[in-house]
Design a protein around this motif. Structure first.
Motif, PDB file in Angstrom:
ATOM      1  N   SER A 157      37.052  -2.296  74.487  1.00 51.38           N
ATOM      2  CA  SER A 157      37.748  -2.995  73.400  1.00 51.38           C
ATOM      3  C   SER A 157      37.569  -2.268  72.076  1.00 51.38           C
ATOM      4  O   SER A 157      38.526  -2.088  71.323  1.00 51.38           O
ATOM      5  CB  SER A 157      37.234  -4.426  73.263  1.00 51.38           C
ATOM      6  OG  SER A 157      37.503  -5.156  74.415  1.00 51.38           O
ATOM      7  N   LEU A 158      36.336  -1.862  71.796  1.00 50.00           N
ATOM      8  CA  LEU A 158      36.082  -1.142  70.546  1.00 50.00           C
ATOM      9  C   LEU A 158      36.837   0.181  70.496  1.00 50.00           C
ATOM     10  O   LEU A 158      37.425   0.538  69.466  1.00 50.00           O
ATOM     11  CB  LEU A 158      34.581  -0.905  70.366  1.00 50.00           C
ATOM     12  CG  LEU A 158      33.735  -2.144  70.098  1.00 50.00           C
ATOM     13  CD1 LEU A 158      32.248  -1.796  70.116  1.00 50.00           C
ATOM     14  CD2 LEU A 158      34.118  -2.777  68.783  1.00 50.00           C
ATOM     15  N   LEU A 159      36.841   0.900  71.595  1.00 48.47           N
ATOM     16  CA  LEU A 159      37.559   2.176  71.633  1.00 48.47           C
ATOM     17  C   LEU A 159      39.076   1.985  71.558  1.00 48.47           C
ATOM     18  O   LEU A 159      39.780   2.802  70.955  1.00 48.47           O
ATOM     19  CB  LEU A 159      37.177   2.973  72.876  1.00 48.47           C
ATOM     20  CG  LEU A 159      35.793   3.609  72.839  1.00 48.47           C
ATOM     21  CD1 LEU A 159      35.441   4.231  74.182  1.00 48.47           C
ATOM     22  CD2 LEU A 159      35.709   4.641  71.729  1.00 48.47           C
TER      23      LEU A 159
ATOM     24  N   PHE B 120      43.315   5.439  74.567  1.00 42.77           N
ATOM     25  CA  PHE B 120      43.832   4.088  74.773  1.00 42.77           C
ATOM     26  C   PHE B 120      44.124   3.835  76.251  1.00 42.77           C
ATOM     27  O   PHE B 120      43.739   2.814  76.809  1.00 42.77           O
ATOM     28  CB  PHE B 120      45.098   3.886  73.931  1.00 42.77           C
ATOM     29  CG  PHE B 120      45.735   2.538  74.112  1.00 42.77           C
ATOM     30  CD1 PHE B 120      45.279   1.448  73.398  1.00 42.77           C
ATOM     31  CD2 PHE B 120      46.784   2.372  75.009  1.00 42.77           C
ATOM     32  CE1 PHE B 120      45.866   0.195  73.567  1.00 42.77           C
ATOM     33  CE2 PHE B 120      47.374   1.133  75.181  1.00 42.77           C
ATOM     34  CZ  PHE B 120      46.913   0.037  74.460  1.00 42.77           C
ATOM     35  N   ILE B 121      44.796   4.772  76.897  1.00 43.26           N
ATOM     36  CA  ILE B 121      45.165   4.606  78.311  1.00 43.26           C
ATOM     37  C   ILE B 121      43.931   4.544  79.196  1.00 43.26           C
ATOM     38  O   ILE B 121      43.827   3.684  80.083  1.00 43.26           O
ATOM     39  CB  ILE B 121      46.121   5.741  78.757  1.00 43.26           C
ATOM     40  CG1 ILE B 121      47.469   5.580  78.057  1.00 43.26           C
ATOM     41  CG2 ILE B 121      46.299   5.753  80.273  1.00 43.26           C
ATOM     42  CD1 ILE B 121      48.392   6.772  78.215  1.00 43.26           C
ATOM     43  N   ILE B 122      42.968   5.432  78.968  1.00 41.20           N
ATOM     44  CA  ILE B 122      41.744   5.440  79.774  1.00 41.20           C
ATOM     45  C   ILE B 122      40.968   4.144  79.577  1.00 41.20           C
ATOM     46  O   ILE B 122      40.507   3.526  80.543  1.00 41.20           O
ATOM     47  CB  ILE B 122      40.885   6.673  79.433  1.00 41.20           C
ATOM     48  CG1 ILE B 122      41.572   7.947  79.920  1.00 41.20           C
ATOM     49  CG2 ILE B 122      39.487   6.555  80.036  1.00 41.20           C
ATOM     50  CD1 ILE B 122      40.943   9.235  79.442  1.00 41.20           C
ATOM     51  N   CYS B 123      40.795   3.721  78.339  1.00 41.80           N
ATOM     52  CA  CYS B 123      40.044   2.488  78.059  1.00 41.80           C
ATOM     53  C   CYS B 123      40.756   1.258  78.602  1.00 41.80           C
ATOM     54  O   CYS B 123      40.106   0.311  79.055  1.00 41.80           O
ATOM     55  CB  CYS B 123      39.786   2.347  76.571  1.00 41.80           C
ATOM     56  SG  CYS B 123      38.592   3.538  75.962  1.00 41.80           S
ATOM     57  N   LEU B 124      42.070   1.271  78.570  1.00 46.67           N
ATOM     58  CA  LEU B 124      42.820   0.151  79.130  1.00 46.67           C
ATOM     59  C   LEU B 124      42.608   0.048  80.638  1.00 46.67           C
ATOM     60  O   LEU B 124      42.433  -1.052  81.176  1.00 46.67           O
ATOM     61  CB  LEU B 124      44.309   0.304  78.802  1.00 46.67           C
ATOM     62  CG  LEU B 124      45.190  -0.895  79.107  1.00 46.67           C
ATOM     63  CD1 LEU B 124      44.758  -2.103  78.275  1.00 46.67           C
ATOM     64  CD2 LEU B 124      46.635  -0.557  78.820  1.00 46.67           C
TER      65      LEU B 124
ATOM     66  N   VAL C 188      45.363  14.465  66.980  1.00 43.77           N
ATOM     67  CA  VAL C 188      44.591  13.216  66.915  1.00 43.77           C
ATOM     68  C   VAL C 188      45.387  12.061  67.521  1.00 43.77           C
ATOM     69  O   VAL C 188      44.835  11.221  68.231  1.00 43.77           O
ATOM     70  CB  VAL C 188      44.158  12.904  65.462  1.00 43.77           C
ATOM     71  CG1 VAL C 188      43.549  11.518  65.358  1.00 43.77           C
ATOM     72  CG2 VAL C 188      43.172  13.945  64.970  1.00 43.77           C
ATOM     73  N   SER C 189      46.685  12.030  67.286  1.00 41.57           N
ATOM     74  CA  SER C 189      47.528  10.978  67.860  1.00 41.57           C
ATOM     75  C   SER C 189      47.547  11.053  69.384  1.00 41.57           C
ATOM     76  O   SER C 189      47.459  10.025  70.061  1.00 41.57           O
ATOM     77  CB  SER C 189      48.951  11.076  67.316  1.00 41.57           C
ATOM     78  OG  SER C 189      48.964  10.844  65.928  1.00 41.57           O
ATOM     79  N   ILE C 190      47.658  12.253  69.912  1.00 37.32           N
ATOM     80  CA  ILE C 190      47.658  12.431  71.372  1.00 37.32           C
ATOM     81  C   ILE C 190      46.314  12.014  71.956  1.00 37.32           C
ATOM     82  O   ILE C 190      46.261  11.316  72.979  1.00 37.32           O
ATOM     83  CB  ILE C 190      48.018  13.885  71.748  1.00 37.32           C
ATOM     84  CG1 ILE C 190      49.485  14.153  71.423  1.00 37.32           C
ATOM     85  CG2 ILE C 190      47.746  14.154  73.222  1.00 37.32           C
ATOM     86  CD1 ILE C 190      49.887  15.608  71.525  1.00 37.32           C
ATOM     87  N   VAL C 191      45.224  12.414  71.317  1.00 34.97           N
ATOM     88  CA  VAL C 191      43.889  12.026  71.788  1.00 34.97           C
ATOM     89  C   VAL C 191      43.726  10.503  71.731  1.00 34.97           C
ATOM     90  O   VAL C 191      43.165   9.885  72.639  1.00 34.97           O
ATOM     91  CB  VAL C 191      42.783  12.738  70.971  1.00 34.97           C
ATOM     92  CG1 VAL C 191      41.419  12.156  71.257  1.00 34.97           C
ATOM     93  CG2 VAL C 191      42.799  14.236  71.261  1.00 34.97           C
ATOM     94  N   ALA C 192      44.253   9.876  70.698  1.00 35.85           N
ATOM     95  CA  ALA C 192      44.183   8.420  70.577  1.00 35.85           C
ATOM     96  C   ALA C 192      44.960   7.735  71.695  1.00 35.85           C
ATOM     97  O   ALA C 192      44.498   6.741  72.263  1.00 35.85           O
ATOM     98  CB  ALA C 192      44.702   7.975  69.210  1.00 35.85           C
TER      99      ALA C 192
ATOM    100  N   VAL D  77      43.867   2.293  65.528  1.00 32.87           N
ATOM    101  CA  VAL D  77      43.748   2.583  64.093  1.00 32.87           C
ATOM    102  C   VAL D  77      43.992   4.065  63.821  1.00 32.87           C
ATOM    103  O   VAL D  77      44.753   4.427  62.915  1.00 32.87           O
ATOM    104  CB  VAL D  77      42.372   2.135  63.557  1.00 32.87           C
ATOM    105  CG1 VAL D  77      42.111   2.666  62.164  1.00 32.87           C
ATOM    106  CG2 VAL D  77      42.258   0.616  63.577  1.00 32.87           C
ATOM    107  N   LEU D  78      43.350   4.930  64.600  1.00 33.27           N
ATOM    108  CA  LEU D  78      43.549   6.372  64.416  1.00 33.27           C
ATOM    109  C   LEU D  78      45.000   6.775  64.650  1.00 33.27           C
ATOM    110  O   LEU D  78      45.556   7.593  63.908  1.00 33.27           O
ATOM    111  CB  LEU D  78      42.632   7.159  65.354  1.00 33.27           C
ATOM    112  CG  LEU D  78      41.172   7.250  64.942  1.00 33.27           C
ATOM    113  CD1 LEU D  78      40.352   7.902  66.042  1.00 33.27           C
ATOM    114  CD2 LEU D  78      41.031   8.022  63.646  1.00 33.27           C
TER     115      LEU D  78
END
Length: 129
Positions: free
Chosen positions: A104-106, A23-27, A15-19, A112-113
């Motif tokens: 932003s939401l993602l 994060f990188i993709i959304c950024l 889950v941490s890796i997916v988060a 948080v995750l």
């Protein structure tokens, strides 16, 4: 009990890796949206050349056939150019606003995750030592 702990650690790490990946993709999507929003006329693809009225007029005049009954005058072409330009700007502004809100939401959700699952990983690492 050890198997359960190991399974929970693996789950938390995944889950941490997916988060982090989210994060990188959304950024990157957020940065692209900000860049596109700063110059909406040059972002994305457009069928018509909206860089200037003269190039728009030349493109439209080429598309009109010689035997066509109606040929628009300069005032009508200018109105068409302004409408196409306004439509392009409105479309880019809407798309970038949508991308920025969703990203932003993602990003917040991924942070948080990550924090929750990183805490789980640290807690179980402390229990093992």
């Amino acid at each position: 009990m050890e198997k359960k702990r190991r399974g929970l650690q693996v789950y938390a790490i995944i889950v941490s890796i997916v988060a982090i990946v989210t994060f990188i993709i959304c950024l990157s999507i957020m940065v692209a949206a900000i860049i596109n929003r700063s110059d909406p006329m040059n972002s994305g693809y457009s069928r018509d050349d909206l860089s200037s009225f003269e190039s728009y007029k030349l493109e439209k005049m080429k598309s009109i056939s010689k035997d066509q009954a109606y040929v628009p005058n300069d005032e009508e072409l200018k109105a068409m150019f302004d409408a196409a330009k306004t439509d392009k700007i409105n479309r880019v502004m809407h798309n970038t606003k949508r991308d920025m809100i969703i990203s932003s939401l993602l990003i917040v959700l991924s942070i948080v995750l990550f924090v929750i699952h990183w805490t789980i990983i640290k807690r179980y690492n402390q229990l093992e030592s």
